[in-house]
Write a protein that holds these residues in place. Sequence first.
Motif, short mmCIF file in Angstrom:
data_model
loop_
_atom_site.label_atom_id
_atom_site.label_comp_id
_atom_site.label_asym_id
_atom_site.label_seq_id
_atom_site.Cartn_x
_atom_site.Cartn_y
_atom_site.Cartn_z
N PRO A 205 0.82 -1.23 0.00
CA PRO A 205 0.00 0.00 0.00
C PRO A 205 0.84 1.27 0.00
N PHE A 206 2.15 1.19 -0.29
CA PHE A 206 3.03 2.35 -0.12
C PHE A 206 3.36 3.02 -1.47
N ALA A 207 2.85 4.26 -1.63
CA ALA A 207 3.07 5.00 -2.89
C ALA A 207 4.16 6.04 -2.69
N VAL A 208 4.98 6.21 -3.71
CA VAL A 208 6.07 7.20 -3.67
C VAL A 208 5.47 8.59 -3.47
N ALA A 209 6.10 9.40 -2.56
CA ALA A 209 5.43 10.62 -2.10
C ALA A 209 6.26 11.90 -2.24
N ALA A 210 6.80 12.17 -3.42
CA ALA A 210 7.26 13.53 -3.81
C ALA A 210 8.49 14.07 -3.07
N ARG A 211 9.11 13.27 -2.20
CA ARG A 211 10.34 13.71 -1.52
C ARG A 211 11.37 12.58 -1.59
N TYR A 212 12.63 12.94 -1.86
CA TYR A 212 13.70 11.97 -2.05
C TYR A 212 14.98 12.52 -1.44
N VAL A 213 15.88 11.60 -1.04
CA VAL A 213 17.27 11.99 -0.75
C VAL A 213 18.14 11.08 -1.62
N PHE A 214 19.11 11.67 -2.32
CA PHE A 214 19.93 10.90 -3.25
C PHE A 214 21.41 11.04 -2.98
N ASP A 215 22.13 9.96 -3.30
CA ASP A 215 23.57 10.00 -3.49
C ASP A 215 23.78 10.39 -4.97
N PRO A 216 24.90 11.07 -5.30
CA PRO A 216 25.10 11.45 -6.71
C PRO A 216 25.16 10.27 -7.69
N ILE A 217 25.22 9.04 -7.19
CA ILE A 217 25.18 7.88 -8.10
C ILE A 217 23.87 7.85 -8.90
N ILE A 218 22.86 8.57 -8.42
CA ILE A 218 21.58 8.64 -9.16
C ILE A 218 21.81 9.17 -10.57
N PHE A 219 22.81 10.04 -10.75
CA PHE A 219 23.04 10.60 -12.09
C PHE A 219 23.47 9.50 -13.09
N GLN A 220 24.26 8.55 -12.59
CA GLN A 220 24.64 7.41 -13.46
C GLN A 220 23.41 6.58 -13.80
N ALA A 221 22.55 6.38 -12.79
CA ALA A 221 21.34 5.58 -13.02
C ALA A 221 20.44 6.28 -14.03
N ILE A 222 20.32 7.61 -13.93
CA ILE A 222 19.46 8.35 -14.88
C ILE A 222 20.01 8.18 -16.30
N GLU A 223 21.35 8.30 -16.43
CA GLU A 223 21.98 8.13 -17.76
C GLU A 223 21.68 6.77 -18.37
N ARG A 224 21.60 5.75 -17.49
CA ARG A 224 21.40 4.38 -17.99
C ARG A 224 19.92 4.03 -18.17
N THR A 225 19.03 4.96 -17.81
CA THR A 225 17.59 4.66 -17.88
C THR A 225 17.03 5.07 -19.24
N PRO A 226 16.46 4.13 -19.99
CA PRO A 226 15.95 4.50 -21.32
C PRO A 226 14.72 5.40 -21.22
N LEU A 234 11.65 9.31 -12.90
CA LEU A 234 12.51 9.17 -11.72
C LEU A 234 12.33 7.79 -11.07
N SER A 235 11.11 7.27 -11.09
CA SER A 235 10.91 5.91 -10.54
C SER A 235 11.68 4.90 -11.36
N HIS A 236 11.72 5.11 -12.70
CA HIS A 236 12.49 4.19 -13.55
C HIS A 236 13.98 4.27 -13.21
N ALA A 237 14.46 5.49 -12.94
CA ALA A 237 15.87 5.65 -12.59
C ALA A 237 16.16 4.96 -11.25
N ILE A 238 15.22 4.99 -10.34
CA ILE A 238 15.41 4.30 -9.05
C ILE A 238 15.46 2.78 -9.27
N ARG A 239 14.62 2.31 -10.20
CA ARG A 239 14.68 0.88 -10.59
C ARG A 239 16.05 0.53 -11.14
#
Length: 297
Positions: A205-226, A234-239
């Motif tokens: 029952p847990f939906a993502v709720a508009a606030r995040y804390v990230f390590d800069p590694i998220i930028f690599q994940a975003i680059e790799r997300t089609p 952003l959810s795809h990048a977290i995947r």
Amino acid sequence: MAPIEKAVVPVAGLGTRMLPATKSQPKEMLPVGRKPVVQYVVEELAHQGLKDVLFVTGWKKRAIEDHFDESPELVERLTGKRQWRLLDVLNDAQAPGMNFYYVRQRTPRGLGDAVAHARRFVGKDQFVVALGDAIIYGGAYSDLLRRMMDVHLRHGPAATVAVERLEGEELGMYGVVKPSEDPEGGDFALADIVEKPSPEEAPSPFAVAARYVFDPIIFQAIERTPQVHGEVGLSHAIRTLLKMGAPVRCVVLRPEERRFDIGNFGSYFKAFLFFALRDPEYGPSLRDFLRREVGGL
Ligand code: UTP
């Protein structure tokens, strides 16, 4: 780890679901009660000591920059008229003590792409992302971000994501997370995110709720997300982060905390009413008005 001091607020979306209200003004500047949505977001950041804020802005979003500027003409006019209360209101709106930075997302290619624009601002630091069209209500101020930053610094994941317990159709409007450990207790590790699931497919029952804390590694994940339909979610990048083997944690909103998304007119009307009904000056007469109106429907 060093304390977290930087926040990124994406405000570059087109707000198409709220046309015509958003034809020539940013969705993030629509008033909820007395204040524009984005002012609630900045106040929440200020309250948690996050003083360096990068807006990822774009087409027709200049009003957001103007809103947080100082306005000597208004100060002069209000001082001349001895309108001290309004001067306080003006001062609060200008968010004293905050440092604002702006970068433009020239084409709105999704929330993941918007966050990617913060790479230079962030450098090697851990950072917060707060969506500019979502208010977290928790009485005077919610300490959700403080709890998220504490969990992030304690466990050291690549991302810490706020989640809200929702039911039924509402759940299907957001990314829904699959916990990999017992979710009772306020925070838990995440195994997967399913974007906008049907009620049967929702893994929790847990939906993502508009606030995040990230390590800069998220930028690599975003680059790799089609891209999907020209956008990087952003959810795809977290995947992608999870696929890279990076741990992600979730922090649950407390029962007294609520997320208000200003994404469509249905959620906007509810948010406006919620805050207007709590207005110290006009709330009581609005309540009487609503009782009469609802009785007549
Ligand atoms: P939404 O997806 O809810 O907003 O993004 P939107 O794209 O403006 O809305 P619609 O679908 O056209 O109606 C949530 C937040 O992320 C920002 C938005 O401005 C909003 O504050 N955003 C979204 C960006 O900064 N860039 C994007 O490419 C997409």
